[in-house]
Design an enzyme around this catalytic site. Structure first.
Site, mmCIF file in Angstrom:
data_model
loop_
_atom_site.group_PDB
_atom_site.id
_atom_site.type_symbol
_atom_site.label_atom_id
_atom_site.label_comp_id
_atom_site.label_asym_id
_atom_site.label_seq_id
_atom_site.Cartn_x
_atom_site.Cartn_y
_atom_site.Cartn_z
ATOM 1 N N PRO A 114 0.842 -1.201 0.000
ATOM 2 C CA PRO A 114 0.000 0.000 0.000
ATOM 3 C C PRO A 114 0.876 1.250 0.000
ATOM 4 O O PRO A 114 1.768 1.385 0.837
ATOM 5 C CB PRO A 114 -0.799 -0.129 1.306
ATOM 6 C CG PRO A 114 0.053 -0.988 2.189
ATOM 7 C CD PRO A 114 0.790 -1.927 1.276
ATOM 8 N N ALA A 156 0.480 5.523 -0.367
ATOM 9 C CA ALA A 156 -0.423 6.663 -0.459
ATOM 10 C C ALA A 156 -0.191 7.414 -1.763
ATOM 11 O O ALA A 156 0.951 7.707 -2.137
ATOM 12 C CB ALA A 156 -0.219 7.606 0.731
ATOM 13 N N CYS A 188 3.818 3.422 8.411
ATOM 14 C CA CYS A 188 4.081 4.660 7.672
ATOM 15 C C CYS A 188 5.048 5.552 8.440
ATOM 16 O O CYS A 188 4.809 5.867 9.609
ATOM 17 C CB CYS A 188 2.773 5.406 7.414
ATOM 18 S SG CYS A 188 3.009 6.922 6.452
ATOM 19 N N GLY A 237 6.879 -2.432 -3.307
ATOM 20 C CA GLY A 237 6.310 -1.093 -3.381
ATOM 21 C C GLY A 237 6.930 -0.262 -4.481
ATOM 22 O O GLY A 237 6.504 -0.296 -5.636
#
Length: 336
Positions: A16, A18, A100, A224
């Site tokens: 994931p 952002a 994060c 990622g």
């Protein structure tokens, strides 16, 4: 590889990110070989649930299953309510963000900032697991900084709370994305728990994927930054892990087709005004290592309509010489 009742087609996952892993990008990665993908993080604050931004982040319409939503926050009750809200909207897996490292997230005591408060971590895990009847997973880092690494404690707490899977980014919050990932810490976590463990950090090539799986003993890997502008990395790694051989780089004609499909889905998802602007970073990643890529990126950033952007991308790829793309190795790109 399985998460709760969901059997995945492979153990190569999309991280994931952002502003990156929206529904069109997740779907593209799945179509190109990823076995699983998690949404961008959704805020636990109820006041933000109905905003356009939050609605997009949790939109899984038409996406390949299982549909996983990552939630972020610092209040156990709010996170539990957020988890229930997203399950009601179709989420089949809930992922809790404790990884994060971004300042604005950590300053609100969310993300990896939570690793400083193990008692609060325990309360959050217990509350979210109790709130929903779908698998709950956790993404976290090795600790707050090199002097305060507590991944083993967090992993054991998570297993006791009923967390279905752990994803560990092999860096502390203080590391950000610098330095080398701590694969030895991921290996220690894998040895300490019986639930599936996913290794994340610096996986950029098929060879690196195999190496990380071997040295950590992890059940899966998560990719990622290396997938930005290179979503076919998932099929490359999947093929290599299964056969030991390499797929050839994609044909320019295929990349042109994939980009066209990606951009059209992106525009449909965001609308023209926002779609054109948010597509620029994806286009930039696709072309950054190609001849004339930087000059094209600067020119493309001035375009303001979907059709102009589509036409410009097609013309750029039509102008490329050679049958296959020639990219710098992903690890070189990430280090630059």
């Amino acid at each position: 590889m399985q998460i709760g009742p969901h059997v995945l087609r492979n153990n190569i996952f999309v991280a994931p990110m952002a502003g990156v892993t929206d529904r069109p990008f997740r779907q593209l990665c799945k179509e190109l070989g990823a076995g699983y993908a998690v949404s961008e993080m959704a805020a636990s604050n109820r006041k933000l649930w109905d905003t356009e931004k939050s609605a997009r982040r949790t939109n899984h319409e038409g996406e390949m299953e299982p549909k996983s939503v990552q939630i972020a926050g610092a209040d156990p009750e709010m996170l539990a309510e957020c988890a229930k809200h997203n399950v009601d909207r179709g989420a089949q897996i809930i992922d809790i963000n404790m990884g994060c490292p971004v300042k604005k997230v950590c300053n609100a005591w969310c993300g990896s900032a939570l690793l400083q408060h193990e008692s609060l971590v325990g309360q959050i895990l217990d509350a979210v697991v109790a709130a929903v009847d779908v698998p709950v997973t956790l993404k976290f880092r090795t600790g707050w900084d090199r002097a305060n690494k507590n991944a083993l404690n967090i992993a054991r707490m998570a297993e006791s709370a009923g967390i279905a899977m752990l994803t560990l980014h092999g860096r502390t919050r203080a590391d950000g994305y610098k330095g080398d990932a701590e694969y030895e810490t991921i290996a220690a976590v894998k040895a300490a728990v019986s639930i599936p463990v996913v290794a994340n950090g610096d996986i950029t090539t098929p060879e690196k994927a195999r190496h990380v799986l071997q040295v950590t003993g992890a059940d899966a890997i998560m990719i990622g930054r290396a997938a930005q502008g290179r979503p076919w990395i998932f099929r490359e790694i999947d093929h290599f892990l299964r056969t030991g051989s390499y797929l050839p780089p994609p044909l320019i004609s295929e990349v042109s087709r994939l980009m066209d499909e990606h951009l059209r889905a992106h525009y449909a998802f965001y609308g023209e005004f926002l779609g054109v602007r948010t597509a620029r970073k994806h286009i930039g990643w696709y072309v950054q290592d190609l001849v004339g890529g930087e000059a094209f990126r600067q020119e493309m950033n001035l375009l303001t309509s979907c059709e102009e952007q589509l036409d410009a991308v097609k013309m750029f790829f039509d102008s490329q010489v050679g049958e296959r793309l020639q990219y710098r190795p992903a690890e070189e790109k990430m280090a630059a």
